[in-house]
Scaffold this motif. Structure first.
Motif, PDB file in Angstrom:
ATOM      1  N   UNK A 129      16.454  30.287  31.985  1.00 14.76           N
ATOM      2  CA  UNK A 129      15.349  29.611  31.319  1.00 14.76           C
ATOM      3  C   UNK A 129      15.828  28.457  30.463  1.00 14.76           C
ATOM      4  N   UNK A 130      17.122  28.135  30.514  1.00 11.36           N
ATOM      5  CA  UNK A 130      17.634  27.045  29.680  1.00 11.36           C
ATOM      6  C   UNK A 130      17.091  25.709  30.198  1.00 11.36           C
ATOM      7  N   UNK A 131      16.709  24.807  29.297  1.00  7.71           N
ATOM      8  CA  UNK A 131      16.074  23.549  29.715  1.00  7.71           C
ATOM      9  C   UNK A 131      17.084  22.506  30.196  1.00  7.71           C
ATOM     10  N   UNK A 132      17.269  22.428  31.503  1.00  2.00           N
ATOM     11  CA  UNK A 132      18.209  21.461  32.069  1.00  2.00           C
ATOM     12  C   UNK A 132      17.789  20.023  31.781  1.00  2.00           C
ATOM     13  N   UNK A 133      16.499  19.785  31.537  1.00  4.91           N
ATOM     14  CA  UNK A 133      16.009  18.419  31.311  1.00  4.91           C
ATOM     15  C   UNK A 133      16.467  17.832  29.985  1.00  4.91           C
ATOM     16  N   UNK A 134      16.868  18.673  29.028  1.00  8.15           N
ATOM     17  CA  UNK A 134      17.246  18.156  27.704  1.00  8.15           C
ATOM     18  C   UNK A 134      18.741  18.266  27.421  1.00  8.15           C
ATOM     19  N   UNK A 135      19.508  18.873  28.334  1.00 13.21           N
ATOM     20  CA  UNK A 135      20.946  19.003  28.083  1.00 13.21           C
ATOM     21  C   UNK A 135      21.703  17.864  28.741  1.00 13.21           C
ATOM     22  N   UNK A 136      22.888  17.519  28.211  1.00 11.14           N
ATOM     23  CA  UNK A 136      23.693  16.486  28.865  1.00 11.14           C
ATOM     24  C   UNK A 136      23.985  16.876  30.312  1.00 11.14           C
ATOM     25  N   UNK A 137      23.952  15.905  31.205  1.00 12.87           N
ATOM     26  CA  UNK A 137      24.136  16.170  32.635  1.00 12.87           C
ATOM     27  C   UNK A 137      25.454  16.893  32.913  1.00 12.87           C
TER      28      UNK A 137
END
Length: 197
Positions: A129-137
């Motif tokens: 459920x971690x938000x991939x859209x807000x973490x550094x690529x």
């Protein structure tokens, strides 16, 4: 319609407050201002196939709603490893009294090392459920590579997200995902599923 048991309603109520506080504290680490719906939880359990799993990993369990749903769907002899970056959320998980649960505070990018630390086998299912859209690529890719490298043959990776970043990133590392939508969640949630060949 059956009423939820008092204890479950209490968990949900306190979870909403904790989730909102977590979002205000670190919006880049929390994907929503409210926890997941029971419909989302039920779909997650089904898509991940946890009913036949012996080892399940949950990345970013938040306040524990999905954790409880996964435990309810798992066999009695299975293990659930949760990996949570937010220490306050991780502390809430300690309130779940289940010997199958192993709660770890740390980064999902270190999945391999964490599995080894707890002497756990390759997971049959990893849910995120971690938000991939807000973490550094770079971190997002490291998480996806860690899942790819440690997932058991035939194992399932399910990421539930509001946005499509994980789908695009995952194609490069894991291939083409199957995608489903759960409309009975606020807001509606997308599920991206990969199966390791």
């Amino acid at each position: 319609m059956l009423e939820e048991p008092q204890r479950e309603r209490s968990h949900r109520g306190s979870g909403v407050v904790a989730f909102f506080r977590g979002f205000l504290r670190s919006p880049e680490q929390v994907g929503s201002v409210v926890p997941s719906s029971r419909f989302l939880e039920q779909r997650l359990v089904r898509l991940a196939g946890v009913g036949q799993a012996r080892c399940v990993v949950e990345l970013g369990p938040g306040t524990g709603g999905t954790t409880r749903a996964l435990l309810a769907g798992m066999p009695a002899d299975a293990k659930l490893l949760t990996i949570e970056l937010d220490a306050r959320f991780a502390e809430l998980l300690s309130e779940i009294d289940d010997p199958r649960l192993i709660s770890h505070t740390g980064s999902a990018a270190e999945l391999g090392e964490i599995l080894d630390l707890h002497n756990l086998p390759a997971p049959d299912a990893v849910v995120s459920g971690i938000p991939f859209s807000t973490m550094p690529r770079q971190i997002g890719n490291a998480v996806l590579e860690a899942v790819r490298d440690r997932l058991a043959p035939g194992g399932v990776f399910v990421a539930y997200q509001f946005r499509g970043h994980v789908g695009r990133m995952g194609r490069e590392v894991l291939g083409q995902p199957d995608i489903e939508v759960e409309a009975l969640n606020v807001p509606p949630m997308r599920f991206f599923k990969w199966v390791r060949g």
